[in-house]
Design an enzyme around this catalytic site. Structure first.
Site, PDB file in Angstrom:
ATOM      1  CD  GLU A   1      -0.816   5.014  -8.049  1.00 43.15           C
ATOM      2  OE1 GLU A   1       0.283   4.691  -7.583  1.00 43.15           O
ATOM      3  OE2 GLU A   1      -1.124   6.188  -8.287  1.00 43.15           O
TER       4      GLU A   1
ATOM      5  CE1 TYR B   1       0.182  13.333  -8.769  1.00 40.37           C
ATOM      6  CE2 TYR B   1      -0.431  11.124  -9.454  1.00 40.37           C
ATOM      7  CZ  TYR B   1      -0.373  12.102  -8.488  1.00 40.37           C
ATOM      8  OH  TYR B   1      -0.874  11.863  -7.232  1.00 40.37           O
TER       9      TYR B   1
ATOM     10  CG  ASP C   1       4.219   8.174  -1.837  1.00 37.80           C
ATOM     11  OD1 ASP C   1       3.254   7.659  -1.243  1.00 37.80           O
ATOM     12  OD2 ASP C   1       4.169   9.298  -2.362  1.00 37.80           O
TER      13      ASP C   1
ATOM     14  CD  GLU D   1      -2.917   9.259  -6.129  1.00 36.98           C
ATOM     15  OE1 GLU D   1      -1.853   9.461  -6.759  1.00 36.98           O
ATOM     16  OE2 GLU D   1      -3.050   8.348  -5.295  1.00 36.98           O
TER      17      GLU D   1
HETATM   18  C1  E9O Z   1      -0.072   7.126  -5.216  1.00 37.12           C
HETATM   19  C2  E9O Z   1       0.280   8.138  -4.172  1.00 37.12           C
HETATM   20  O1  E9O Z   1       0.213   7.535  -2.915  1.00 37.12           O
HETATM   21  N1  E9O Z   1       0.106   7.680  -6.551  1.00 37.12           N
HETATM   22  C3  E9O Z   1       1.447   8.196  -6.796  1.00 37.12           C
HETATM   23  C4  E9O Z   1       1.758   9.281  -5.775  1.00 37.12           C
HETATM   24  C5  E9O Z   1       3.139   9.874  -5.974  1.00 37.12           C
HETATM   25  O2  E9O Z   1       3.249  11.057  -6.259  1.00 37.12           O
HETATM   26  C6  E9O Z   1       1.658   8.711  -4.395  1.00 37.12           C
HETATM   27  O3  E9O Z   1       1.942   9.687  -3.415  1.00 37.12           O
HETATM   28  O4  E9O Z   1       4.129   9.152  -5.824  1.00 37.12           O
HETATM   29  C7  E9O Z   1       1.587   8.696  -8.205  1.00 37.12           C
HETATM   30  C8  E9O Z   1       1.645   7.607  -9.208  1.00 37.12           C
HETATM   31  C9  E9O Z   1       1.918   8.141 -10.572  1.00 37.12           C
HETATM   32  C10 E9O Z   1       1.140   7.388 -11.603  1.00 37.12           C
HETATM   33  C11 E9O Z   1       0.976   8.190 -12.852  1.00 37.12           C
HETATM   34  C12 E9O Z   1       1.298   7.394 -14.060  1.00 37.12           C
HETATM   35  C13 E9O Z   1       1.709   8.249 -15.218  1.00 37.12           C
HETATM   36  C14 E9O Z   1       3.161   8.033 -15.566  1.00 37.12           C
HETATM   37  C15 E9O Z   1       3.449   8.244 -17.007  1.00 37.12           C
END
Ligand code: E9O
Length: 604
Positions: A418, A471, A176, A507
């Site tokens: 990830e 998250y 992102d 995170e």
């Molecule tokens: C990587 C980071 O660079 N992780 C992402 C971040 C985002 O907010 C990004 O900025 O896009 C989040 C990944 C979410 C994974 C959580 C999985 C749970 C979903 C049910």
């Protein structure tokens, strides 16, 4: 060969080539133009001015440059002292990083090329230089990411001419952050004598209050054969400059009684204590001297705990980005020092170089302040696992370890962020990568950062420490902050129980638009971000009592730029600080928490 940071000494000169360079883009539909017309062999005819280091994207007011995909060209003129030739100096041109693929010519002749946007490369240009008249360096830079680059990116040529003109290029990637490009870090010329120190490897250990420094010095010799092995003298200096001891030999082991160990920030009155290792190489072609800052510390871990100098240590921090207004990912000293002032203000002791290796200058600060670094490769969100990608990935890990192996701040290698590690192919891929990395460095834990679950992840089993991104109340159960404690506790406990390894939250968080407030809190307000963090804090406190949680990292230190998307209100807003590095409410509660954790920690 080694890739030691250029440092001045009594035998080495360092000259910066940073400044304002000439810049132009290739015609979009004719990417080969610059190569065909040999733009590297003459002065550019048309150009605009471009700062180095900086990303080029946000410097102009032209969206064609901001969104450019393909080859751009940089050129710069410089002089070198004639005495370098007379003194038979070896002259090296070194780039801290160029994103993504770079080709370099000096006076029309190819000097080197490099692919990978986040690590240094260099070339011996002694024979290409003109001593006594102007030299021209030309750099062609291509920001295109492909299915076999790290990170991956994808180019599409849409053929629906009712919607896209012929030749139109669509570029996308699955991470992102904005794919900033250009000459991102300092450009240096430096000299060495003909016989020179090429690389140094230092491994430290502790025994009671004795510090142990094991070192290996590699030298190279340019022209003639040496009739005898050079004499290597290694001297250790304390931080205040006092000479402590000297030993002789290209390899050796030094004992420092009552040593000042390297401790993380807030665990000692002198966190980030650095010694200097002065390497003096004496050969028949003369002397070479290089001074390497080192910290004496030991890292260890077991199924529940991460230890620095045998003391259980919790990480308090965040993921970061190299990102700022106008500069993009270009190194900026003002921003760098501001960020470290904010890190200290927060009471944080760690961060992850999400999602690529950061500038060496940033790691110098971490070494000196006692900030623990999770050093991450540029493998963000890899989707397809091919042999070709694995070979690239291995090469990148080799370059990364070669660059950062001597840094006390680097306490863990992160192979990726990830990856789609629910795929079966990821098993073989990461097992090979872990083995390679462990063969390069036996002293630090190796991991990757997963967003899969304990049931679905195929590769986490090979890692020393479980690093998870989560998250609750944001990407899942949006708005339901009342679920955070339950979900975090259950989930993290499961990771530990399935794999019997320590767990680190790499995170978590929520987006907030600075200045936006509601009561009760709702998504995108500062209030919501505060509630999200507070609920996590309560869950973490409960988990620390269970003993397997080794730290917490908020996503993200500051707001950062993303591609334009309808889910992003002007970028990613999960920062504790705005992109201008001013605090949101969340920064204040994080500060309260991190200082409290620091004061309660056993090792203060
Ligand atoms: C990587 C980071 O660079 N992780 C992402 C971040 C985002 O907010 C990004 O900025 O896009 C989040 C990944 C979410 C994974 C959580 C999985 C749970 C979903 C049910």
């Amino acid at each position: 060969s080694g890739i030691l940071y250029p440092r001045e000494s009594e035998s080495r000169e360092v000259v910066s080539l940073d400044g304002i360079w000439k810049f132009l883009t290739s015609p979009t539909e004719d990417q080969e133009n610059g190569f065909r017309n040999k733009w590297y062999s003459t002065h550019f005819e048309k150009w605009i001015q471009m700062p180095v280091p900086s990303s080029y994207n946000d410097v102009t007011v032209n969206s064609a440059i901001r969104d450019y995909v393909g080859w751009v060209w940089y050129q710069h003129e410089f002089y070198v002292p004639k005495r370098w030739w007379a003194d038979k100096q070896r002259v090296v041109l070194r780039f801290g990083s160029v994103h993504y693929t770079a080709m370099v010519w000096v006076n029309g002749k190819k000097a080197c090329e490099h692919s990978g946007g986040h690590l240094p490369f260099q070339a011996d240009i002694t024979q290409l230089l003109l001593y006594g008249t102007a030299n021209i360096v030309t750099v062609a830079v291509n920001n295109t990411l492909t299915p076999t680059s790290l990170p991956q990116g994808f180019i599409q040529h849409p053929n629906d001419t009712s919607r896209y003109p012929p030749g139109y290029i669509l570029f996308h990637h699955d991470f992102d952050f904005f794919n900033y490009a250009g000459i991102h870090r300092p450009v240096y010329l430096y000299t060495t004598p003909q016989t020179y120190i090429d690389d140094i490897t230092v491994i430290t250990d502790i025994d009671g209050d004795v510090g142990i420094i094991k070192y290996v010095v590699k030298y190279k010799n340019k022209l003639m054969d040496l009739s005898s092995t050079p004499l290597c003298t290694v001297t250790v200096f304390a931080q205040n400059g006092t000479r402590i001891t000297s030993v002789i030999g290209l390899t050796g082991k030094i004992h420092i009684p009552k040593a000042n160990f390297w401790w993380p920030y807030l665990t000692s009155p002198t966190p980030g204590y650095l010694y200097t290792l002065k390497i003096h190489l004496n050969s028949e072609t003369g002397d070479d001297v290089y001074r390497l800052p080192i910290g004496i510390r030991k890292i260890s871990w077991n199924a529940t705990t991460f230890l620095i100098n045998n003391v259980p240590t919790h990480m308090r921090g965040f993921g970061k980005h190299e990102d700022s207004n106008l500069r993009g990912k270009g190194l900026d000293y003002t921003l760098l020092i501001r960020d470290y002032n904010l890190i200290a203000w927060l009471g944080a002791n760690a961060y992850r170089t999400s999602h690529y290796p950061y500038a060496e200058e940033a790691l110098d600060m971490a070494d000196a302040l006692g900030i623990m670094i999770i050093d991450e490769s540029p493998a963000c969100t890899i989707d397809y696992f091919t042999d070709e990608l694995l070979q690239k990935h291995k090469a990148v890990m080799t370059e990364l370890v070669r660059r950062d192996k001597n840094r006390p701040s680097v306490v863990m290698w992160s192979l990726a962020n990830e990856p789609r590690s629910f795929r079966n192919e990821s098993r073989k891929y990461f097992s090979a990568l872990v083995n390679l990395t462990k063969s390069l460095d036996t002293t630090r834990p190796v991991s990757f950062v997963t967003s899969q679950t304990a049931d679905t992840d195929k590769a986490v089993q090979f890692m020393d420490i479980i690093c998870v991104n989560r998250y609750p109340a944001w990407y899942s159960d949006s708005g339901r902050t009342d679920l955070i404690q339950l979900q975090v506790k259950n989930e993290l406990a499961k990771w530990h129980h399935v794999f019997n390894k320590p767990v680190l939250v790499t995170e978590y968080g929520a987006g907030s638009v600075i200045g936006m407030h509601t009561a009760p809190s709702s998504m995108w307000t500062e209030d919501y971000q505060v509630v999200t963090l507070k609920e996590h804090f309560k869950a973490f406190d409960a988990l620390y009592k269970e003993g397997f949680l080794i730290g917490e990292m908020i996503w993200n230190f500051a707001d950062f730029a993303t591609p334009q998307e309808y889910i992003r209100p002007g970028g990613c807003k999960k920062g504790l600080f705005s992109r201008e590095r001013q605090p949101k409410m969340a920064a204040h509660i994080t500060r309260w928490r991190y200082w409290t954790l620091a004061q309660n920690s056993t090792n203060i």
